[in-house]
Design a protein around this motif. Sequence first.
Motif, PDB file in Angstrom:
ATOM      1  N   GLU A   1      27.924  18.752  84.577  1.00 12.82           N
ATOM      2  CA  GLU A   1      28.220  18.164  85.937  1.00 12.82           C
ATOM      3  C   GLU A   1      28.107  16.847  85.534  1.00 12.82           C
ATOM      4  O   GLU A   1      27.195  16.125  84.793  1.00 12.82           O
TER       5      GLU A   1
ATOM      6  N   LYS B   1      26.245  23.527  94.755  1.00 12.14           N
ATOM      7  CA  LYS B   1      25.470  23.398  93.432  1.00 12.14           C
ATOM      8  C   LYS B   1      23.991  23.249  93.834  1.00 12.14           C
ATOM      9  O   LYS B   1      23.687  22.888  95.020  1.00 12.14           O
ATOM     10  N   CYS B   2      23.410  23.495  93.058  1.00 16.01           N
ATOM     11  CA  CYS B   2      21.693  23.273  93.109  1.00 16.01           C
ATOM     12  C   CYS B   2      21.319  21.915  92.333  1.00 16.01           C
ATOM     13  O   CYS B   2      21.960  21.904  91.236  1.00 16.01           O
TER      14      CYS B   2
ATOM     15  N   GLU C   1      24.611  22.338  82.356  1.00 13.60           N
ATOM     16  CA  GLU C   1      24.538  23.499  83.598  1.00 13.60           C
ATOM     17  C   GLU C   1      25.014  24.816  83.203  1.00 13.60           C
ATOM     18  O   GLU C   1      25.998  24.902  82.469  1.00 13.60           O
TER      19      GLU C   1
ATOM     20  N   GLY D   1      22.083  24.035  88.185  1.00 18.57           N
ATOM     21  CA  GLY D   1      21.272  22.782  88.081  1.00 18.57           C
ATOM     22  C   GLY D   1      21.008  22.420  86.856  1.00 18.57           C
ATOM     23  O   GLY D   1      21.287  22.985  85.763  1.00 18.57           O
TER      24      GLY D   1
ATOM     25  N   ILE E   1      27.088  13.661  87.701  1.00 18.97           N
ATOM     26  CA  ILE E   1      26.493  13.000  88.780  1.00 18.97           C
ATOM     27  C   ILE E   1      26.776  11.510  88.816  1.00 18.97           C
ATOM     28  O   ILE E   1      26.851  10.877  87.931  1.00 18.97           O
TER      29      ILE E   1
END
Length: 262
Positions: free
Chosen positions: A140, A62-63, A109, A233, A142
């Motif tokens: 994503e 992942k970026c 993303e 990202g 987080i």
Amino acid sequence: MKLQPDTIEALAAHLEACQLEARDTLKITDEHPGMDWDDAYAIQAAILARKLKRGERLAGLKCGLTSHAKMKQMGVSTPCFGFVMDSFAVPEGGEVKASELIHPKVEPEICFVTTKALKGPGCHIAAVLAATDFVLPGIEVIDSRYRDFKFDLKSVIADNTSAARFVVGGQAMRADRVDLRTMGVVMEKNGQVVSLGAGAAVLGHPAAAVAMLANHLGARGEEIPAGTLILSGGVTEAVAVQAGDHVNLRVQGCGSVSLRFV
Ligand code: 0L1
Ligand code: MG
């Protein structure tokens, strides 16, 4: 590197325990203000090694912090890189247990799957597109292990860039069939639009984030192998979620993908 190997192992064990037990901690640079970028990535690599040793498998790379919206939201100015494991993967439309997370947020993303290896230095957008099998939407989740998402970049790199869960799905598209810069992205929470943007929000072109990842790994003598899933990202700022929330992401020309928090 400024930290001793046993300190790196201890910090990896601490941060991974916080992830597995869904408890927060203060940012690690408070106790280790002298740690450098190599230390930060070494702690992240030690977390990966711990997971692999237990039999988990790497699901992708992942970026992070690749859009201005995300950089502004988190008060940093440089992208970062991490990994996702098979244990982080959520099936399309599947459930995420909020009790397993601290303070989850979701972000939209554009994800890549490579068909050839990518190696820096010198990797660029064209090389990424030539090595891309297909792109597809992803959400994503987080979940920074740091209290109130308060961290600096070195601490967040050590914490595997807040990686927690992810879902990919929708309609996979060949990269030459879509304009990744103008590709529209709409994320809804409980039926309400909560964020929207276009691919160009990610470093001008989402493939630029993948090239940056290849160059980052190249500087360490590593590469992005063929067949790798890469989250390029968050296109927009991340949105807080809690149990009961349903999140749906529509990506222009690539259908939609969703998950819900229980
Ligand atoms: O994927 C990301 O952009 C997350 C990077 C880490 C910072 C954060 O927790 O927002
Ligand atoms: Mg992300």
